[in-house]
Every structure is written in structure tokens, then in C-alpha cells.
Write an enzyme that holds these catalytic residues in place. Structure first.
Site, PDB file in Angstrom:
ATOM      1  N   TYR A 124       0.794  -1.226   0.000  1.00  0.00           N
ATOM      2  CA  TYR A 124       0.000   0.000   0.000  1.00  0.00           C
ATOM      3  C   TYR A 124       0.825   1.273   0.000  1.00  0.00           C
ATOM      4  CZ  TYR A 124      -4.612  -2.029   0.816  1.00  0.00           C
ATOM      5  OH  TYR A 124      -5.792  -2.690   0.692  1.00  0.00           O
ATOM      6  N   LYS A 191       2.217 -13.944   6.010  1.00  0.00           N
ATOM      7  CA  LYS A 191       2.229 -15.015   5.011  1.00  0.00           C
ATOM      8  C   LYS A 191       3.690 -15.379   4.762  1.00  0.00           C
ATOM      9  CE  LYS A 191      -0.158 -17.456   1.956  1.00  0.00           C
ATOM     10  NZ  LYS A 191      -1.249 -18.388   2.253  1.00  0.00           N
ATOM     11  N   ASP A 224      -4.416 -16.392   5.854  1.00  0.00           N
ATOM     12  CA  ASP A 224      -5.626 -17.088   5.381  1.00  0.00           C
ATOM     13  C   ASP A 224      -6.223 -17.939   6.502  1.00  0.00           C
ATOM     14  OD1 ASP A 224      -3.142 -18.233   4.939  1.00  0.00           O
ATOM     15  OD2 ASP A 224      -3.779 -19.493   3.283  1.00  0.00           O
ATOM     16  N   ASP A 248      -5.708  -4.140   6.599  1.00  0.00           N
ATOM     17  CA  ASP A 248      -6.883  -3.514   6.001  1.00  0.00           C
ATOM     18  C   ASP A 248      -8.027  -4.525   5.906  1.00  0.00           C
ATOM     19  OD1 ASP A 248      -8.316  -1.515   4.756  1.00  0.00           O
ATOM     20  OD2 ASP A 248      -7.558  -1.983   2.761  1.00  0.00           O
TER      21      ASP A 248
END
Ligand code: NAD
Length: 360
Positions: A124, A191, A224, A248
């Protein structure tokens, strides 16, 4: 002595919810000297920008600000005021508590999560190269030279970066928040199994900072898996520390777990200043109708009281609002079942009800 606080009413429903919030904060008995600074679409004509320097200067001077939502005009050439404020003031931590309140329609009970999202790095940060440009072709060929990996022709490229400094300061912020607010556990969301360097570094920094807080439990969860676990058993988690992009997404999921936008507060915090604001936007279709729920901004005010060390006033205001939500008689339309919305109170009447409760 009164606290000097910058108050940015914003636009759309911002004006009404900011006035309601100012009134309840004054009614707590804590003394404020409000430095009201207009920003947004309404000042562009006179001042040529939605974010005049005087607004930034006021926040820098007062170090604490509370803000209503500001409309981001589509395609006007002006950057988002919200993004600009975060960048100008280096507000690196986005803090979003998500708690179920009795009386709010939600699929879950007893959710009490705090999302700490890194606000300045990651995908971002805004470093992007459009497809079929010279810059993109140069980046692609340099990446191929350095890594041996070929980016397909006609690709757009976004850069993800995660730094030691950025990761350590957000991890420390999360642990400090947990420590000061009596929270039991911090979970790092990542991740790192796939993004071994970028997310791997984030995780390594979180682990290292965790060592300084042995009284707070630490674990890490792959993003996830975390999304699935939050939907199935949110009670397992407490404070979640996330890089920008996952933060986010995770924070909106958590807002959904507790019943939505009308009561969801937030804060953007830097080393020098803290800016409190509701998560929701300016809901232009409700402008000037005395209809919007002011509670998300008021709960942001509760966070501000805690930040100022006014714990007792924060608890009183929080309790008064929780009682009113639970009773369900003096609330705005969004907190009522659809078939009962004709008995909803307006924005300023909700403020009146909370003030009566504070004075009872
Ligand atoms: P929004 O949050 O303004 O509204 C979405 C819907 O949620 C509204 O139509 C309304 O039904 C409901 N809603 C939102 N706040 C509510 C409240 N306080 N009480 C009752 N119902 C409420 O989102 P949007 O329509 O995507 O955005 C509108 C504008 O706000 C855009 O210009 C956007 O850029 C801006 N925005 C600003 C901020 C900010 O200032 N921090 C944040 C998000 C969006």
C-alpha cells in the site's frame, strides 16, 4: 488545565456527528479547548486545497486530534485528505478495536479484538508501475537480471516492501498497547511461508519485540488461516498485529463480526501525534438529515480519552453508550431492526440521551 485538541468536523455527515461528539466529550467533565479546523471539499474553493497547511500545523501543535469523515472526490485531482494526513504526520499505526455490544445485531457474542495495522509500508505504499511504460519495462528487466524471474509482458507492477524499522515500531506499538490496556495476547498475522523475506522479516521483528514482553502471550498465524479462525472462533484472539494490506482486510472482517460501521471507532497514531476518527466515511446521502449514528465517532472519543489518560471519563462514556445501545430505545436507525426504524432517534437526540445518562 484544558486539553487542547484539534477538531476536524469533516464533511457529509461529519459536521453533525462531530458536533454530537464534541457535546458528549464536554459532558464527561474533562475540559477541552477545541481548535476547530475545517478541511475537505468545503474549503477547496477558498483555499485551493482540501487539506490546508493550517490543519497540519494545528495537529502538530496540539498533538491530539479528532476528526469526522471527509469525502474523497472521485477524479478531481486532489489526493485523499485521509491518506495525506497519514503520510504528512507519519501516523504509522492504525488502531481498530472491535467489540460486540449487547443490543447490536451481530452473528457473534463476546468478540473483543483489537487490530493494530501498520499504516505506511507494504503493497500500500503506492509504488506502482503501469503496464507498457518505459519504467515498468526497466523494472521488469532489472528484476529478471537480479532474480532470474521473468515478469510477463504487459504487466503492471506494484512493489511490496517491509522494513526492520517499520516492523519493529508497529510490533512495539501492539505490545505497548496490550501492556497498557491489560490485554493478554498479541498475534502476528503474516504469510511468511510464501513471502519468506518480506513477511518473514515482519515476523522476525514481531518475535524479537515479543521477547521484551514476557508477560504477554505471543503467537503468529498465517493470514488465510487467521481469516478462517476469526470467523469460527474469534474468542481465541485478542490483539492482532498486521502489515498494511492484511491489516486492512482483517480489520474490516473484524468490524463485520461486531455488527458494522455505525459503532466502529479507530485511531491513527504516530510517534508525535494521535488522530482519532470513525472508520466509516461521510455517507453523503445522509448529509444534513440528523440521521447518522454519531457513536462510531464518540467511541473514537473514548479512545482519545484513554490516550489522554482520562481513564475514568473514558469508562463512564463507554458505559453510558453501551447501556443506551443495550436498551435500544434511544438509538439511530442503523441499530434498529428494519421494521422498527420509524422510532429511530436523530443524531443530536442520541447525543442528548448520552449526556442525560452521563449526568444521571
Ligand atoms: P460510508 O462509510 O460513507 O457509507 C457507506 C454506508 O454506510 C452509508 O451509505 C450508510 O448506509 C452507512 N453508514 C456509514 N456511516 C454511518 C453512520 N455514522 N450512521 C449510519 N449509517 C452509516 O462509505 P462510502 O459511501 O464508501 O464513502 C463515502 C465517502 O466517504 C467517500 O468519498 C469516501 O472516500 C469517504 N471516506 C472517508 C473516510 C474517512 O474520512 N476516514 C473513510 C471512508 C470513506
Amino acid at each position: 488545565m484544558a486539553y487542547k485538541v484539534t477538531l476536524i468536523p469533516g464533511d457529509g455527515i461529519g459536521t453533525e456527528i462531530a458536533e454530537a461528539t464534541r457535546r458528549v466529550l464536554d459532558a464527561t467533565g474533562v475540559e477541552f479547548e477545541w481548535d476547530v479546523q475545517q478541511a475537505g471539499a468545503g474549503v477547496v474553493k477558498q483555499e485551493g486545497t482540501p487539506l490546508p497547511d493550517r490543519v497540519i500545523e494545528s495537529i502538530r501543535r496540539n498533538k491530539v486530534a479528532i476528526k469526522g469523515p471527509i469525502t474523497t472526490p472521485v477524479g478531481s485531482g486532489f489526493r485523499s485528505v485521509n491518506v495525506a494526513l497519514r503520510k504528512e504526520l507519519d501516523l504509522y499505526a492504525n488502531l481498530r478495536p472491535c467489540r460486540t455490544y449487547k443490543g447490536v445485531q451481530s452473528r457473534y457474542e463476546n468478540v473483543d479484538l483489537v487490530v493494530v495495522r501498520e499504516n505506511t509500508e507494504d503493497l500500500y505504499s503506492g509504488i506502482e508501475f503501469d503496464h507498457d511504460t518505459d519504467e515498468e519495462r526497466q523494472i521488469a528487466s532489472e528484476i529478471e537480471r537480479l532474480s532470474g524471474s521473468r515478469i510477463p509482458d504487459h504487466s503492471s507492477v506494484a512493489i511490496k516492501f517491509i522494513s526492520v524499522g517499520g516492523s519493529e515500531r508497529i510490533a512495539r506499538f501492539a505490545f505497548e498497547y496490550a501492556h497498557r490496556n491489560g490485554r493478554r495476547k498479541v498475534s502476528a498475522v503474516h504469510k511468511a511461508n510464501i513471502m519468506k523475506y518480506a513477511d518473514g522479516l515482519f515476523l522476525e521483528c514481531c518475535r524479537s519485540v515479543a521477547g521484551d514482553y514476557p508477560e504477554i502471550e505471543f503467537n503468529d498465524v498465517i493470514v488465510d488461516n487467521m481469516m478462517m479462525q476469526l470467523v469460527q472462533k474469534p474468542e481465541l484472539y485478542d490483539v492482532l498485529v498486521c502489515p498494511n494490506l492484511y491489516g486492512d482486510i482483517v480489520s474490516d472482517l473484524c468490524a463485520g463480526l461486531v455488527g458494522g460501521l455505525g459503532i466502529a471507532p479507530g485511531a491513527n497514531i504516530g510517534a508525535e501525534v494521535a488522530l482519532f476518527e470513525p472508520i466509516h466515511g461521510s455517507a453523503p446521502k445522509y448529509t444534513g438529515q440528523n440521521k447518522a449514528n454519531p457513536m462510531a465517532m464518540m467511541f473514537s472519543g473514548v479512545m482519545m480519552l484513554r490516550h489522554l489518560g482520562e481513564m475514568e471519563a473514558a469508562e463512564r462514556l463507554d458505559r453510558a453508550m453501551a447501556e443506551i445501545i443495550a436498551e435500544g430505545r434511544e438509538v439511530t436507525y442503523d441499530l434498529l431492526p428494519i421494521d422498527q426504524r420509524d422510532r429511530a432517534l436523530g443524531t443530536s437526540q442520541v447525543a442528548d440521551a448520552i449526556i442525560r445518562r452521563l449526568r444521571a
